[in-house]
Write a protein that holds these residues in place. Structure first.
Motif, PDB file in Angstrom:
ATOM      1  N   TRP A   1       0.846  -1.193   0.000  1.00  0.00           N
ATOM      2  CA  TRP A   1       0.000   0.000   0.000  1.00  0.00           C
ATOM      3  C   TRP A   1       0.880   1.240   0.000  1.00  0.00           C
ATOM      4  CZ3 TRP A   1      -5.456  -0.365   0.327  1.00  0.00           C
ATOM      5  CH2 TRP A   1      -5.950  -1.652   0.529  1.00  0.00           C
ATOM      6  N   SER A   2       0.429   2.278  -0.680  1.00  0.00           N
ATOM      7  CA  SER A   2       1.205   3.511  -0.716  1.00  0.00           C
ATOM      8  C   SER A   2       0.284   4.719  -0.849  1.00  0.00           C
ATOM      9  CB  SER A   2       2.199   3.495  -1.884  1.00  0.00           C
ATOM     10  OG  SER A   2       1.518   3.437  -3.135  1.00  0.00           O
ATOM     11  N   MET A   3       0.766   5.845  -0.362  1.00  0.00           N
ATOM     12  CA  MET A   3       0.105   7.135  -0.574  1.00  0.00           C
ATOM     13  C   MET A   3       0.861   7.863  -1.673  1.00  0.00           C
ATOM     14  SD  MET A   3      -2.273   9.275   0.194  1.00  0.00           S
ATOM     15  CE  MET A   3      -2.894   8.695   1.781  1.00  0.00           C
ATOM     16  N   LYS A   4       0.124   8.329  -2.692  1.00  0.00           N
ATOM     17  CA  LYS A   4       0.769   8.929  -3.852  1.00  0.00           C
ATOM     18  C   LYS A   4       0.339  10.384  -4.026  1.00  0.00           C
ATOM     19  CE  LYS A   4       1.626   4.787  -6.607  1.00  0.00           C
ATOM     20  NZ  LYS A   4       1.499   4.169  -7.951  1.00  0.00           N
ATOM     21  N   LEU A   5       1.296  11.195  -4.465  1.00  0.00           N
ATOM     22  CA  LEU A   5       1.056  12.602  -4.762  1.00  0.00           C
ATOM     23  C   LEU A   5       1.755  12.928  -6.080  1.00  0.00           C
ATOM     24  CD1 LEU A   5       0.012  15.421  -3.877  1.00  0.00           C
ATOM     25  CD2 LEU A   5       2.214  15.741  -2.730  1.00  0.00           C
ATOM     26  N   GLY A   6       1.040  13.600  -6.969  1.00  0.00           N
ATOM     27  CA  GLY A   6       1.617  13.907  -8.270  1.00  0.00           C
ATOM     28  C   GLY A   6       1.281  15.308  -8.749  1.00  0.00           C
ATOM     29  N   LEU A   7       2.100  15.803  -9.661  1.00  0.00           N
ATOM     30  CA  LEU A   7       1.882  17.102 -10.292  1.00  0.00           C
ATOM     31  C   LEU A   7       2.336  16.995 -11.738  1.00  0.00           C
ATOM     32  CD1 LEU A   7       1.085  20.110  -9.994  1.00  0.00           C
ATOM     33  CD2 LEU A   7       3.484  20.571  -9.481  1.00  0.00           C
ATOM     34  N   GLY A   8       1.523  17.533 -12.641  1.00  0.00           N
ATOM     35  CA  GLY A   8       1.892  17.444 -14.044  1.00  0.00           C
ATOM     36  C   GLY A   8       1.084  18.374 -14.913  1.00  0.00           C
ATOM     37  N   MET A   9       1.070  18.061 -16.197  1.00  0.00           N
ATOM     38  CA  MET A   9       0.358  18.880 -17.178  1.00  0.00           C
ATOM     39  C   MET A   9      -0.700  18.042 -17.870  1.00  0.00           C
ATOM     40  SD  MET A   9       3.233  21.296 -18.995  1.00  0.00           S
ATOM     41  CE  MET A   9       4.018  19.889 -19.766  1.00  0.00           C
ATOM     42  N   SER A  10      -1.857  18.654 -18.072  1.00  0.00           N
ATOM     43  CA  SER A  10      -2.932  17.995 -18.811  1.00  0.00           C
ATOM     44  C   SER A  10      -3.392  18.899 -19.943  1.00  0.00           C
ATOM     45  CB  SER A  10      -4.116  17.689 -17.880  1.00  0.00           C
ATOM     46  OG  SER A  10      -4.722  18.892 -17.432  1.00  0.00           O
ATOM     47  N   THR A  11      -3.909  18.283 -20.989  1.00  0.00           N
ATOM     48  CA  THR A  11      -4.468  19.031 -22.108  1.00  0.00           C
ATOM     49  C   THR A  11      -5.441  18.110 -22.838  1.00  0.00           C
ATOM     50  OG1 THR A  11      -3.925  20.399 -24.046  1.00  0.00           O
ATOM     51  CG2 THR A  11      -2.630  18.399 -23.717  1.00  0.00           C
ATOM     52  N   TRP A  12      -5.932  18.553 -23.989  1.00  0.00           N
ATOM     53  CA  TRP A  12      -6.792  17.729 -24.830  1.00  0.00           C
ATOM     54  C   TRP A  12      -6.061  17.391 -26.109  1.00  0.00           C
ATOM     55  CZ3 TRP A  12     -11.499  21.527 -24.258  1.00  0.00           C
ATOM     56  CH2 TRP A  12     -12.056  21.358 -22.976  1.00  0.00           C
TER      57      TRP A  12
ATOM     58  N   GLY B   1       3.882   4.017 -17.555  1.00  0.00           N
ATOM     59  CA  GLY B   1       4.796   4.796 -16.739  1.00  0.00           C
ATOM     60  C   GLY B   1       6.059   4.038 -16.397  1.00  0.00           C
ATOM     61  N   VAL B   2       6.973   4.756 -15.751  1.00  0.00           N
ATOM     62  CA  VAL B   2       8.211   4.178 -15.258  1.00  0.00           C
ATOM     63  C   VAL B   2       8.501   4.813 -13.909  1.00  0.00           C
ATOM     64  CG1 VAL B   2       9.621   5.904 -16.465  1.00  0.00           C
ATOM     65  CG2 VAL B   2      10.650   3.732 -15.771  1.00  0.00           C
ATOM     66  N   ALA B   3       9.042   4.008 -12.981  1.00  0.00           N
ATOM     67  CA  ALA B   3       9.281   4.504 -11.630  1.00  0.00           C
ATOM     68  C   ALA B   3      10.537   3.883 -11.044  1.00  0.00           C
ATOM     69  CB  ALA B   3       8.081   4.213 -10.722  1.00  0.00           C
ATOM     70  N   LEU B   4      11.128   4.594 -10.081  1.00  0.00           N
ATOM     71  CA  LEU B   4      12.211   4.068  -9.267  1.00  0.00           C
ATOM     72  C   LEU B   4      11.599   3.652  -7.938  1.00  0.00           C
ATOM     73  CD1 LEU B   4      14.981   6.731  -9.962  1.00  0.00           C
ATOM     74  CD2 LEU B   4      14.498   4.622 -11.208  1.00  0.00           C
ATOM     75  N   ASP B   5      11.772   2.390  -7.573  1.00  0.00           N
ATOM     76  CA  ASP B   5      11.126   1.815  -6.387  1.00  0.00           C
ATOM     77  C   ASP B   5      12.169   1.576  -5.290  1.00  0.00           C
ATOM     78  OD1 ASP B   5       9.393   0.647  -4.648  1.00  0.00           O
ATOM     79  OD2 ASP B   5       9.149  -1.220  -5.759  1.00  0.00           O
TER      80      ASP B   5
ATOM     81  N   ARG C   1      11.155   2.484   0.836  1.00  0.00           N
ATOM     82  CA  ARG C   1      10.015   3.202   1.403  1.00  0.00           C
ATOM     83  C   ARG C   1       9.366   4.196   0.441  1.00  0.00           C
ATOM     84  NH1 ARG C   1       6.905   1.366   5.437  1.00  0.00           N
ATOM     85  NH2 ARG C   1       8.162   0.475   7.102  1.00  0.00           N
ATOM     86  N   TRP C   2      10.043   4.535  -0.644  1.00  0.00           N
ATOM     87  CA  TRP C   2       9.560   5.577  -1.542  1.00  0.00           C
ATOM     88  C   TRP C   2       9.535   5.095  -2.977  1.00  0.00           C
ATOM     89  CZ3 TRP C   2       7.913  10.217   0.470  1.00  0.00           C
ATOM     90  CH2 TRP C   2       8.292  10.488   1.782  1.00  0.00           C
ATOM     91  N   THR C   3       8.667   5.695  -3.762  1.00  0.00           N
ATOM     92  CA  THR C   3       8.685   5.525  -5.214  1.00  0.00           C
ATOM     93  C   THR C   3       8.660   6.902  -5.874  1.00  0.00           C
ATOM     94  OG1 THR C   3       6.266   5.385  -5.391  1.00  0.00           O
ATOM     95  CG2 THR C   3       7.485   3.316  -5.118  1.00  0.00           C
ATOM     96  N   VAL C   4       9.381   7.029  -6.963  1.00  0.00           N
ATOM     97  CA  VAL C   4       9.407   8.262  -7.744  1.00  0.00           C
ATOM     98  C   VAL C   4       9.200   7.870  -9.200  1.00  0.00           C
ATOM     99  CG1 VAL C   4      10.738  10.295  -8.406  1.00  0.00           C
ATOM    100  CG2 VAL C   4      11.006   9.327  -6.115  1.00  0.00           C
ATOM    101  N   GLY C   5       8.204   8.457  -9.851  1.00  0.00           N
ATOM    102  CA  GLY C   5       7.909   8.001 -11.197  1.00  0.00           C
ATOM    103  C   GLY C   5       7.324   9.052 -12.114  1.00  0.00           C
ATOM    104  N   LEU C   6       7.105   8.646 -13.350  1.00  0.00           N
ATOM    105  CA  LEU C   6       6.511   9.485 -14.387  1.00  0.00           C
ATOM    106  C   LEU C   6       5.434   8.675 -15.087  1.00  0.00           C
ATOM    107  CD1 LEU C   6       6.810  12.292 -15.781  1.00  0.00           C
ATOM    108  CD2 LEU C   6       8.255  11.148 -17.470  1.00  0.00           C
ATOM    109  N   ASP C   7       4.198   9.205 -15.143  1.00  0.00           N
ATOM    110  CA  ASP C   7       3.060   8.519 -15.748  1.00  0.00           C
ATOM    111  C   ASP C   7       2.522   9.306 -16.938  1.00  0.00           C
ATOM    112  OD1 ASP C   7       3.184   6.594 -13.749  1.00  0.00           O
ATOM    113  OD2 ASP C   7       1.807   7.687 -12.446  1.00  0.00           O
TER     114      ASP C   7
ATOM    115  N   GLY D   1      -2.557  13.491 -20.354  1.00  0.00           N
ATOM    116  CA  GLY D   1      -1.879  13.992 -19.166  1.00  0.00           C
ATOM    117  C   GLY D   1      -0.546  13.325 -18.931  1.00  0.00           C
ATOM    118  N   ILE D   2       0.407  14.069 -18.369  1.00  0.00           N
ATOM    119  CA  ILE D   2       1.710  13.560 -17.954  1.00  0.00           C
ATOM    120  C   ILE D   2       1.959  14.054 -16.538  1.00  0.00           C
ATOM    121  CG2 ILE D   2       4.193  13.537 -18.393  1.00  0.00           C
ATOM    122  CD1 ILE D   2       3.609  14.013 -21.321  1.00  0.00           C
ATOM    123  N   TYR D   3       2.237  13.130 -15.599  1.00  0.00           N
ATOM    124  CA  TYR D   3       2.356  13.478 -14.186  1.00  0.00           C
ATOM    125  C   TYR D   3       3.648  12.921 -13.596  1.00  0.00           C
ATOM    126  CZ  TYR D   3      -2.631  14.483 -14.607  1.00  0.00           C
ATOM    127  OH  TYR D   3      -3.856  14.982 -15.000  1.00  0.00           O
ATOM    128  N   PHE D   4       4.331  13.751 -12.818  1.00  0.00           N
ATOM    129  CA  PHE D   4       5.451  13.307 -12.000  1.00  0.00           C
ATOM    130  C   PHE D   4       4.890  12.948 -10.631  1.00  0.00           C
ATOM    131  CE2 PHE D   4       8.596  14.399  -8.730  1.00  0.00           C
ATOM    132  CZ  PHE D   4       9.649  13.554  -9.100  1.00  0.00           C
TER     133      PHE D   4
END
Length: 212
Positions: A25-36, A172-176, A179-185, A203-206
């Motif tokens: 289980w994990s808690m995730k937070l992301g920020l990125g750009m979305s468009t159409w 996506g791809v992530a570094l696992d 205790r932490w994961t960092v990724g790009l979706d 959309g693309i989210y870090f």
């Protein structure tokens, strides 16, 4: 909405069957750009949007797992609107409850982390959204989902909103780390954003996740 509930039931059943495995289980937070994107999305522009939620990783083999969860995710785009020959910039923000349905492939490295490649789809249902436009030093806003009655000219006009249901592909791809994961979706919508338009969400989210 019924489709999303059905998937939730299936996910819970899979958790029960896989009780003997170590579910992550994990808690995730992301920020990125979305468009159409799409044939009718030529005038759209990107918006910065967040997402937050809970992720679930269910091991299937030593290197393959099934990933799902539930995210609160913001999407949308800026677009051009014309009225009486005047062009206006409108920002459309769409907020969804979104469930990813992903196959994850874990590749070990000599360092203290794995590389995780994910691919699959997602289901989403719009719960809240807002259109905003600035006209003559004044701001106007209305609901992004459903129909809205807007004051136009000397009267009013019914304006259609964006579709609530969305589904698409996600990769996506992530570094696992332990205790932490960092990724790009990356997310590519397959459903029309508007009833009378061929635009789709993109959309693309870090993302950063903390594992319990």
């Amino acid at each position: 909405m019924k489709r999303i509930l059905l998937v939730l039931v299936c996910a819970c059943s899979l958790l029960t069957v896989s009780a003997q495995t170590k579910v992550g289980w994990s808690m995730k937070l992301g920020l990125g750009m979305s468009t159409w994107m799409g044939k009718d999305a030529g005038g759209s522009s990107a918006l910065f949007n967040p997402k937050v939620g809970v992720g679930i990783d269910i091991p299937l083999t030593g290197v393959v797992s099934f990933q799902t969860g539930l995210m609160w995710e913001s999407k949308g785009a800026g677009y051009k609107a014309f009225y009486q020959g005047v062009e206006y910039d409108v920002d459309c923000n769409q907020n969804y409850f979104q469930m990813p349905l992903l196959a994850a492939f874990h590749v070990g490295t000599p360092a203290n982390f794995d590389m995780v490649f994910t691919a699959g789809g997602y289901l989403a249902y719009g719960v809240k959204g807002k259109n905003k436009v600035d006209v003559d030093d004044m701001s106007y806003s209305w609901d992004a989902f459903g129909e809205s009655r807007l004051p136009i000219g000397g009267g009013s006009e019914i304006v259609k909103g964006v579709n609530r249901f969305d589904a698409g592909l996600q990769a996506g791809v992530a570094l696992d780390f332990p205790r932490w994961t960092v990724g790009l979706d990356g997310e590519f919508g397959l459903c029309k954003v508007m009833p009378d338009s061929k635009t789709r969400n993109l959309g693309i989210y870090f993302t950063v996740g903390y594992k319990f």
